[in-house]
Design a protein around this motif. Sequence first.
Motif, PDB file in Angstrom:
ATOM      1  N   TYR A   1      -5.256   8.261   5.601  1.00 41.43           N
ATOM      2  CA  TYR A   1      -5.160   7.944   7.026  1.00 41.43           C
ATOM      3  C   TYR A   1      -3.947   8.585   7.707  1.00 41.43           C
ATOM      4  CZ  TYR A   1      -8.489   3.947   6.766  1.00 41.43           C
ATOM      5  OH  TYR A   1      -9.594   3.140   6.628  1.00 41.43           O
TER       6      TYR A   1
ATOM      7  N   GLN B   1       0.809  -1.219   0.000  1.00 37.96           N
ATOM      8  CA  GLN B   1       0.000   0.000   0.000  1.00 37.96           C
ATOM      9  C   GLN B   1       0.844   1.272   0.000  1.00 37.96           C
ATOM     10  OE1 GLN B   1      -2.300  -1.856   3.420  1.00 37.96           O
ATOM     11  NE2 GLN B   1      -3.929  -0.640   2.499  1.00 37.96           N
TER      12      GLN B   1
ATOM     13  N   ASN C   1      -0.791 -10.282   8.983  1.00 31.57           N
ATOM     14  CA  ASN C   1      -1.745  -9.204   9.236  1.00 31.57           C
ATOM     15  C   ASN C   1      -3.163  -9.667   8.930  1.00 31.57           C
ATOM     16  OD1 ASN C   1      -2.417  -6.239   9.643  1.00 31.57           O
ATOM     17  ND2 ASN C   1      -3.306  -6.618   7.622  1.00 31.57           N
TER      18      ASN C   1
ATOM     19  N   TRP D   1      -2.982   3.574  12.113  1.00 31.77           N
ATOM     20  CA  TRP D   1      -2.926   3.490  10.655  1.00 31.77           C
ATOM     21  C   TRP D   1      -3.291   4.849  10.145  1.00 31.77           C
ATOM     22  CZ3 TRP D   1      -1.180  -0.348   7.690  1.00 31.77           C
ATOM     23  CH2 TRP D   1      -1.496  -0.343   6.331  1.00 31.77           C
TER      24      TRP D   1
ATOM     25  N   GLU E   1      -2.960  -1.221  14.447  1.00 31.84           N
ATOM     26  CA  GLU E   1      -3.688  -0.297  13.569  1.00 31.84           C
ATOM     27  C   GLU E   1      -4.891   0.271  14.314  1.00 31.84           C
ATOM     28  OE1 GLU E   1      -4.812  -1.647   9.614  1.00 31.84           O
ATOM     29  OE2 GLU E   1      -2.969  -2.832   9.478  1.00 31.84           O
TER      30      GLU E   1
ATOM     31  N   THR F   1      -7.210  -0.429   1.022  1.00 31.12           N
ATOM     32  CA  THR F   1      -7.366  -1.781   0.455  1.00 31.12           C
ATOM     33  C   THR F   1      -8.310  -1.803  -0.750  1.00 31.12           C
ATOM     34  OG1 THR F   1      -9.194  -2.267   1.947  1.00 31.12           O
ATOM     35  CG2 THR F   1      -7.009  -2.982   2.669  1.00 31.12           C
ATOM     36  N   HIS F   2      -9.381  -1.005  -0.700  1.00 31.47           N
ATOM     37  CA  HIS F   2     -10.320  -1.052  -1.832  1.00 31.47           C
ATOM     38  C   HIS F   2     -10.992   0.291  -2.105  1.00 31.47           C
ATOM     39  CE1 HIS F   2     -12.693  -1.774   1.765  1.00 31.47           C
ATOM     40  NE2 HIS F   2     -13.780  -1.451   1.105  1.00 31.47           N
TER      41      HIS F   2
ATOM     42  N   GLN G   1     -13.837  -5.089   5.939  1.00 32.53           N
ATOM     43  CA  GLN G   1     -13.272  -5.464   7.238  1.00 32.53           C
ATOM     44  C   GLN G   1     -14.141  -4.976   8.394  1.00 32.53           C
ATOM     45  OE1 GLN G   1     -11.766  -3.618   4.723  1.00 32.53           O
ATOM     46  NE2 GLN G   1      -9.634  -3.283   5.305  1.00 32.53           N
TER      47      GLN G   1
ATOM     48  N   ASN H   1      -7.413  -8.537  13.240  1.00 27.65           N
ATOM     49  CA  ASN H   1      -8.284  -7.364  13.404  1.00 27.65           C
ATOM     50  C   ASN H   1      -9.337  -7.755  14.438  1.00 27.65           C
ATOM     51  OD1 ASN H   1     -10.682  -5.800  13.040  1.00 27.65           O
ATOM     52  ND2 ASN H   1      -9.981  -5.154  11.029  1.00 27.65           N
TER      53      ASN H   1
ATOM     54  N   TRP I   1     -17.642   3.769   8.238  1.00 27.46           N
ATOM     55  CA  TRP I   1     -17.218   2.898   9.346  1.00 27.46           C
ATOM     56  C   TRP I   1     -17.656   3.527  10.660  1.00 27.46           C
ATOM     57  CZ3 TRP I   1     -11.538   0.792   8.368  1.00 27.46           C
ATOM     58  CH2 TRP I   1     -11.560  -0.008   7.213  1.00 27.46           C
TER      59      TRP I   1
ATOM     60  N   LYS J   1      -8.894   7.913   0.261  1.00 20.96           N
ATOM     61  CA  LYS J   1      -9.219   7.573   1.648  1.00 20.96           C
ATOM     62  C   LYS J   1      -7.903   7.631   2.417  1.00 20.96           C
ATOM     63  CE  LYS J   1     -11.716   4.093   4.363  1.00 20.96           C
ATOM     64  NZ  LYS J   1     -12.121   2.672   4.444  1.00 20.96           N
TER      65      LYS J   1
HETATM   66  C1  BG6 Z   1      -6.817  -2.980   7.782  1.00 19.83           C
HETATM   67  C2  BG6 Z   1      -5.638  -3.392   6.946  1.00 19.83           C
HETATM   68  O1  BG6 Z   1      -7.870  -3.832   7.507  1.00 19.83           O
HETATM   69  O2  BG6 Z   1      -7.360  -1.721   7.609  1.00 19.83           O
HETATM   70  C3  BG6 Z   1      -4.960  -2.288   6.186  1.00 19.83           C
HETATM   71  O3  BG6 Z   1      -4.719  -4.124   7.698  1.00 19.83           O
HETATM   72  C4  BG6 Z   1      -5.999  -1.312   5.697  1.00 19.83           C
HETATM   73  O4  BG6 Z   1      -4.220  -2.853   5.153  1.00 19.83           O
HETATM   74  C5  BG6 Z   1      -6.687  -0.694   6.897  1.00 19.83           C
HETATM   75  O5  BG6 Z   1      -5.537  -0.351   4.826  1.00 19.83           O
HETATM   76  C6  BG6 Z   1      -7.722   0.340   6.547  1.00 19.83           C
HETATM   77  O6  BG6 Z   1      -8.648  -0.223   5.684  1.00 19.83           O
HETATM   78  P1  BG6 Z   1      -9.007   0.406   4.285  1.00 19.83           P
HETATM   79  O7  BG6 Z   1      -9.912  -0.588   3.643  1.00 19.83           O
HETATM   80  O8  BG6 Z   1      -9.645   1.692   4.545  1.00 19.83           O
HETATM   81  O9  BG6 Z   1      -7.706   0.553   3.555  1.00 19.83           O
END
Ligand code: BG6
Length: 470
Positions: free
Chosen positions: A431, A23, A164, A415, A368, A423-424, A317, A223, A342, A429
């Motif tokens: 952080y 990433q 992870n 994070w 994270e 991730t998607h 997630q 997680n 979220w 987005k």
């Molecule tokens: C966690 C992952 O699920 O959340 C990271 O370990 C991820 O890789 C982070 O980037 C935040 O999630 P997202 O989907 O907003 O990138």
Amino acid sequence: MIIKKMKGLPENFLWGASTSAYQVEGANLIDGKGPSVQDIKTVPKGTSELDVCSDFYHRYKEDIALMAEMGFKTFRFSVAWSRVLPEGTGEVNPKGIEFYSNVIDECLKYGIEPLVTMFHFDLPAALEKRGGWSNRDSVDWFYDFAKILFENYGDRVKYWLTINEQNMLTLVGDVIGTTDMTGVTNKYKKLYQENHHMLLAQAKVMHLCHEMVPGGKIGPAPNISLVYPATCKPKDILAAQNYNAIRSWLYLDMAVWGRYNNLVWKFLEERDAIPEILPGDMEIMEQAKPDFIGFNYYNTATVEWDDGTGVAVAGDQQTGVTEPGMYRISGNPNLTRTEFGWEVDPEGFRSTMREMYSRYHLPMIVTENGLGAHDKLTEDGKIHDDYRIDYLRRHIEQIKLAVSEGVEMMGYCPWSAIDLVSTHEGVVKRYGFIYVNRDEFDLKDMARYKKDSFYWYKKVIETNGEDLSN
Ligand code: BG6
């Protein structure tokens, strides 16, 4: 509990932040790196490819200097398996070894303790072609990869994280881009066989770390979120127990005790998905002992009873996916949400820490926690991310309360250290404490800017969490 006598965080508390290789690094096929599953996936519509990301590969010195300026005590990053072993096994890529060696040295130069994740969502594509984690050989692949890491970095890296969010690989791997279901008739059978191989690989690697790394400490990094029942109806309590077991306890019970959670076992039996376990597997897992638990926390989950008619609408997630007959995701009307939907639940963070500690009694580090948002760079080069400061402050407050209640917390790595690709949900987005000047498709100049949260976090670290004011 209303707490009047606060304890304060331990003196050697590991303040830092996290990233993952695929990433943040970019340079995804440069200097001998082989493709990973992330490089061959179709990225979600409207999001950028993973070829440049934040270009950490070329700018790690500048980025680590900024982390040092914030006062980081640790930096959590992952190793891209296919940078070290382009084919996943066999020939080692010297440039890959050198890159992480340089990153580690750069951290140590500033007194930053490297916290290395061995595997973060990026299995080498060559191994995926050989069946990925479904192939029993994956246990040896991971073991051999770990051996190379310990051989090359064990003299300088004391803290290791195995895999992870193994739980998210199982539960929402399709969203993260790690699960290929082509031709699969029983998804549970496939996913939980893969899961068994990962658990076994993790256990073997924990043993190996203790053998090879003097003073080495290793733990898992799932997680974890406590799951709430939507109401006090007895059936909702059962549903919450089901999801807690499937989402969290399976992974930690295995990592810490080497024991399959009984609720998950029954769930798998019902779905004809009991994994194949070879003689000796359970002994290896029972004997492997993590030194600490790393965990990612973003929010809690809330579920209600499902009579088997619930529909498994796609989720990620943190939003989760309904499991018919086990639980139905319901959402929590008492919580606010981020702009990406979220839920935000700092108090749930405390109950998660309490619950984890009362189950496992191991020191814990947050690997994270954070807020994804559309940050804006102003004309005078500022990023006013007070919403992120607010989110982080409220979570750190809960760590302090949990510590006062006797929970052993070793550190906090939100994070993410620097903006990177989600991730998607793309680059937009964000952080990080450090802004990267690029857009989804326009790479601009990739310059780094300090967000308001950068200055705030610096002060938090300086005062060991005593001064959380803005
Ligand atoms: C966690 C992952 O699920 O959340 C990271 O370990 C991820 O890789 C982070 O980037 C935040 O999630 P997202 O989907 O907003 O990138």
